[in-house]
Design an enzyme around this catalytic site. Structure first.
Site, short mmCIF file in Angstrom:
data_model
loop_
_atom_site.label_atom_id
_atom_site.label_comp_id
_atom_site.label_asym_id
_atom_site.label_seq_id
_atom_site.Cartn_x
_atom_site.Cartn_y
_atom_site.Cartn_z
N HIS A 318 80.03 -11.32 -11.30
CA HIS A 318 80.79 -11.84 -12.43
C HIS A 318 80.58 -13.34 -12.52
O HIS A 318 80.78 -14.08 -11.55
CB HIS A 318 82.29 -11.53 -12.30
CG HIS A 318 83.02 -11.84 -13.55
ND1 HIS A 318 83.09 -10.96 -14.62
CD2 HIS A 318 83.67 -12.96 -13.93
CE1 HIS A 318 83.78 -11.54 -15.60
NE2 HIS A 318 84.13 -12.75 -15.21
N ALA A 319 80.16 -13.81 -13.70
CA ALA A 319 79.76 -15.22 -13.85
C ALA A 319 80.93 -16.16 -13.57
O ALA A 319 82.08 -15.86 -13.94
CB ALA A 319 79.24 -15.45 -15.27
N HIS A 348 79.35 -20.70 -21.96
CA HIS A 348 80.73 -20.66 -21.47
C HIS A 348 80.83 -21.31 -20.09
O HIS A 348 81.68 -22.17 -19.84
CB HIS A 348 81.22 -19.21 -21.42
CG HIS A 348 82.58 -19.07 -20.85
ND1 HIS A 348 83.73 -19.15 -21.61
CD2 HIS A 348 83.00 -18.91 -19.57
CE1 HIS A 348 84.79 -19.03 -20.84
NE2 HIS A 348 84.38 -18.89 -19.59
N GLU A 349 79.93 -20.92 -19.21
CA GLU A 349 79.98 -21.46 -17.83
C GLU A 349 79.61 -22.93 -17.81
O GLU A 349 80.22 -23.72 -17.08
CB GLU A 349 79.04 -20.66 -16.92
CG GLU A 349 79.37 -19.18 -16.79
CD GLU A 349 80.83 -18.90 -16.44
OE1 GLU A 349 81.33 -17.84 -16.82
OE2 GLU A 349 81.47 -19.75 -15.78
N HIS A 352 82.51 -25.17 -18.44
CA HIS A 352 83.32 -25.47 -17.25
C HIS A 352 82.70 -26.64 -16.47
O HIS A 352 83.41 -27.56 -16.04
CB HIS A 352 83.39 -24.25 -16.34
CG HIS A 352 84.24 -23.12 -16.84
ND1 HIS A 352 85.56 -23.26 -17.20
CD2 HIS A 352 83.94 -21.81 -17.02
CE1 HIS A 352 86.05 -22.09 -17.59
NE2 HIS A 352 85.09 -21.19 -17.50
N GLU A 376 88.67 -22.73 -20.55
CA GLU A 376 87.88 -21.59 -21.05
C GLU A 376 87.31 -21.85 -22.44
O GLU A 376 86.42 -21.15 -22.90
CB GLU A 376 88.76 -20.34 -21.09
CG GLU A 376 89.33 -19.93 -19.75
CD GLU A 376 88.26 -19.78 -18.68
OE1 GLU A 376 88.58 -20.01 -17.49
OE2 GLU A 376 87.11 -19.47 -19.01
N HIS A 478 88.97 -9.35 -13.24
CA HIS A 478 90.01 -10.35 -13.06
C HIS A 478 91.23 -9.83 -12.31
O HIS A 478 92.03 -10.62 -11.81
CB HIS A 478 90.42 -10.91 -14.42
CG HIS A 478 89.28 -11.59 -15.11
ND1 HIS A 478 88.18 -10.90 -15.56
CD2 HIS A 478 89.06 -12.87 -15.41
CE1 HIS A 478 87.32 -11.75 -16.10
NE2 HIS A 478 87.83 -12.95 -16.02
N TYR A 488 92.19 -16.80 -21.63
CA TYR A 488 91.13 -16.47 -22.58
C TYR A 488 91.73 -16.24 -23.97
O TYR A 488 91.12 -16.60 -24.97
CB TYR A 488 90.36 -15.24 -22.11
CG TYR A 488 89.75 -15.42 -20.74
CD1 TYR A 488 90.30 -14.78 -19.63
CD2 TYR A 488 88.68 -16.27 -20.55
CE1 TYR A 488 89.76 -14.97 -18.37
CE2 TYR A 488 88.13 -16.47 -19.28
CZ TYR A 488 88.69 -15.82 -18.21
OH TYR A 488 88.16 -16.01 -16.95
#
Ligand SMILES: C[C@H](NC(=O)O)C(=O)O
Ligand SMILES: [Zn+2]
Length: 584
Positions: A318-319, A348-349, A352, A376, A478, A488
C-alpha cells in the site's frame, strides 16, 4: 509549576533535538519492516516503538511541570499542548504496550501477505495481480471469487486481533485523557462541530452521488443482466472495478458518455512510451518544480522503494510517504504499476513529500498537516491539474484534445468516478471505526454495522451472504494498518477549495475543471506559504491563507462538476434514483 517561559522554550528546543533522533530510529525500523516483512524486522520495529513511547512519556512528564496552560506566549502554549498529547504511547504497562504494537504489526503482515489462489498453484497477491483483475475482468463469477477470496485471506484472519487491538488502544488512550481512540482521532481537527460539519457536507454532496450511482447501476445492469441486482436498488460490491468499490474509474470504458472521443485514460500511452515507475515520479517532481516548490532531494531517489521488489521479499505494498524527521531523508514506498491510476497515486504521495519538505524546519510536534485532511489534499490538488486533457497533451500523453461539450462530459465523468464515487466510502469508514472505538458497535456486530453503512450510505450490497465470521472492514488496508480515514473525505472536499483558489492565483480564467496551474509560481507561492506552517497554527487559519475562507465548503467541488450534474439529471430522469437506506 514552572512559569518561566524562557526556560520552557529552551526545554522545547531540547525536546526537538531529542525527538529527531528517537523518531528517526523508529521510522527507520518501521521502514525496514515495511520493505521486508520478517519476524526480526517486526521485533526491531516494536522495540523502537517502545523506546519512542518511553521517550514521549518522559517528555509528557517533564512538560507537565510547566504552567503551560497559562503561558502568555500562545505559540508556546500550543507547542506544549502537543508535547503532552502523546496518544497510545501513554500506556504505562509495558507488556500491554508491546502487545498493542505487536498486534498492529501482525495485522499489517497478514494483510500485506494475503493471497487468493485461483487454482491450486496459482496464488495471487493484491498488488498488482488482484487489483488488475478487479480493474479489468467483466466476468461476474471470477470477480466474485477474487472479492470473496481476498476477504477470506485478510479480514476473516484479522478479526480476533482487531478486537484485542480495540480494547488495548482504548485502554492506552484513556491514559492520555481521551474517552476512546475515536475521540482522540477527532481531536486532531480541533473543531467542536466536526461531526456535524461532516454530516452537512455529506448530505450536500449526496445528490451528486445518487445521480452517479443510478447512472452506473443502469449501465452495469446492461453488462451483467438485471437479475444480478437486488430489487432494493443496491449495486453488488464486486463489479465496480475496485476491490472495495471505493473509486469506479476502471469502469470508464463502460460509463463513458460519448465513446470514440480522446482516450483520456492514458494508460495505453504510458505503456506504449515505456513509462517506468521512476519516470512517473520524475513527471510529478517536474510539476512541483514548475510551481517553484522544493524538488526531491537525492536521498529520495536513492532510498525510496518505487516498485515492488522482485527478490521474493514480502513488503507492505500500500503506497505511503515517509518523513524520517532528520530534515534530509524523505521517501515513498509504492508498488507502482504502469497505469494512469498509479500516476495519480504517485502525485498523491509526492504531495505528502512536498509538505514534509516545506515544514521540515518546524518543531517536530508541528511537522504535520494543518489537519490530516490537508496532508491528503496536497498531491490531489496537483493531480487535478495533471489530469486535464490539455495538461496530458502538454506532457505528451494525449496526442490531441477535442474541445467540445461531449469531450467535456467524458472528462467530468472520468473525474466523477474518481472523486464523487469515493465520497460515501471516505465518509463511512471512520463512522464505522468511531462506533467500534466508542463501544456502540461490539465485536459480534462488527460486520453487520459495516454492511449497514456500506448499503445505507454507499448503495452497494454484498454479492453473497456475509456473517460475523467474516470481518470485511479488515480487507481494507487502513483498518489493519490503523490509518484513520476521514482525512480522505475531508481532502476530497477541501482539495477543490484549494484548486479554485490556486487557479485564481495562477490567473486561470477558465471553468474550474479545465484549470491547470502548471508553471504558475504565483500558485506555488500561495501553496508553499500554507505548507510551511505545518500544524503550527489552527487549521482554519491555514484554510483562510490558501482558500480565503476558514471552513470546509462543498461549493467548489459542486462548481467543478456542475456540467456533469446537469447532464446526469437529464440522463437519469427515466431511472429511479434511490436505493434503500438499509441492508437489502
Ligand atoms: C484514498 C486512500 N488513499 C491512500 O491510502 O493513500 C486509499 O487508497 O484508500
Ligand atoms: Zn495519503
Amino acid at each position: 509549576l514552572i512559569t518561566n517561559e524562557t526556560a520552557a522554550r529552551e526545554f522545547a528546543n531540547e525536546v526537538n533535538a531529542g525527538s529527531e533522533v528517537v523518531m528517526y530510529n523508529f521510522v527507520a525500523a518501521s521502514w525496514n519492516y515495511n520493505t521486508n516483512i520478517t519476524t526480526e524486522n517486526q521485533q526491531a520495529m516494536v522495540d523502537e516503538s517502545l523506546k519512542l513511547a518511553l521517550f514521549d512519556q518522559a517528555v509528557e512528564a517533564n512538560a507537565s511541570r510547566y504552567d503551560w496552560k497559562n503561558f502568555s506566549d500562545t505559540d508556546l502554549n500550543r507547542l506544549f499542548s502537543k508535547l503532552v498529547d502523546i496518544g497510545t504511547a501513554a500506556m504505562t504497562d509495558k507488556v500491554k504496550l508491546e502487545r498493542l504494537n505487536n498486534i498492529m504489526s501482525e495485522m499489517e503482515a497478514i494483510y500485506s501477505t494475503g493471497k487468493v489462489c485461483l487454482t491450486e498453484n496459482n496464488c495471487l497477491p493484491l498488488d498488482p495481480d488482484l487489483s488488475r483483475l478487479m480493474a479489468t475482468s467483466t466476468d461476474y463469477d471470477e470477480l466474485l471469487t477474487v472479492w470473496k477470496g481476498w476477504r477470506d485471506a485478510t479480514g476473516a484472519k484479522i478479526k480476533d486481533l482487531y478486537k484485542e487491538f480495540v480494547s488495548l488502544s482504548n485502554e492506552a488512550i484513556v491514559q492520555n485523557g481521551y474517552p476512546d481512540t475515536g475521540a482522540y482521532w477527532k481531536s486532531w481537527y480541533d473543531t467542536p462541530t466536526f461531526e456535524e460539519d461532516l454530516k452537512t457536507l455529506f448530505e450536500t454532496l449526496k445528490p451528486l452521488y445518487v445521480n452517479l450511482h443510478a447512472y452506473t447501476r443502469k449501465k452495469l445492469k446492461e453488462r451483467y443482466g438485471a437479475d444480478k441486482f437486488p430489487t432494493s436498488g443496491h449495486i453488488p460490491a464486486h463489479i465496480l472495478g475496485n476491490m472495495w468499490a471505493q473509486t469506479w474509474g476502471n469502469l470508464f470504458d463502460l460509463l463513458e458518455p460519448y465513446p470514440g472521443k480522446d482516450d483520456i485514460d492514458v494508460t495505453p500511452q504510458m505503456v506504449q512510451q515505456n513509462y517506468t515507475a521512476e519516470k512517473m515520479f520524475q513527471v510529478s517532481d517536474e510539476f512541483f518544480k514548475s510551481l517553484g516548490l522544493i524538488e526531491m532531494p537525492s536521498e529520495f531517489w536513492d532510498h525510496s522503494m518505487l516498485k515492488k521488489p522482485t527478490d521474493g521479499r514480502d513488503v507492505v505494498c500500500h503506497a505511503s510517504a515517509w518523513d524520517f524527521y532528520n530534515k534530509k531523508d524523505f521517501r515513498v514506498k509504492q508498488c507502482t504499476d504502469i497505469t494512469m491510476e498509479d500516476l495519480i497515486t504517485v502525485h498523491h504521495e509526492m504531495g505528502h513529500i512536498e509538505y514534509y519538505l516545506q515544514y521540515k524546519d518546524q518543531h517536530v510536534v508541528y511537522r504535520d498537516g494543518a489537519n490530516p485532511g490537508f496532508h491528503e489534499a496536497v498531491g490531489d490538488v496537483i493531480s487535478l491539474s495533471v489530469q486535464t486533457p490539455t495538461h496530458l497533451q502538454k506532457i505528451g500523453l494525449l496526442p490531441e484534445v477535442t474541445n467540445d461539450e461531449e469531450a467535456e462530459i467524458n472528462f467530468l465523468m472520468k473525474m466523477a468516478l474518481q472523486k464523487i464515487a469515493f465520497l460515501p466510502f471516505g465518509y463511512l469508514i471512520d463512522q464505522w471505526r468511531w462506533s467500534v472505538f466508542s463501544g456502540e458497535t461490539t465485536p459480534d456486530n462488527y460486520n453487520q454495522k459495516w454492511w449497514d453503512l456500506r448499503c445505507g450510505l454507499q448503495g452497494i450490497s454484498p454479492p453473497e451472504d456475509r456473517t460475523e465470521d467474516d470481518f470485511d472492514p479488515g480487507a481494507k488496508f487502513h483498518i489493519p494498518g490503523n490509518t484513520p480515514y476521514i482525512r480522505y473525505f475531508v481532502s476530497f472536499v477541501i482539495q477543490f477549495q484549494f484548486h479554485k483558489s490556486l487557479c485564481q492565483a495562477a490567473g486561470q480564467n477558465v471553468p474550474l475543471h479545465q484549470c491547470d496551474i502548471y508553471q504558475s509560481t504565483a500558485a506555488g507561492q500561495k501553496l508553499s506559504e500554507m505548507l510551511k506552517l505545518g500544524s503550527s497554527k489552527p487549521w482554519p487559519e491555514a484554510m483562510m491563507m490558501i482558500a480565503g475562507e476558514d471552513k470546509m465548503n462543498a461549493a467548489a467541488l459542486m462548481e467543478y462538476f456542475q456540467p456533469l450534474t446537469t447532464w446526469l439529471i437529464e440522463q437519469n430522469d427515466v431511472y429511479k434514483l434511490v436505493f434503500a437506506e438499509s441492508n437489502p
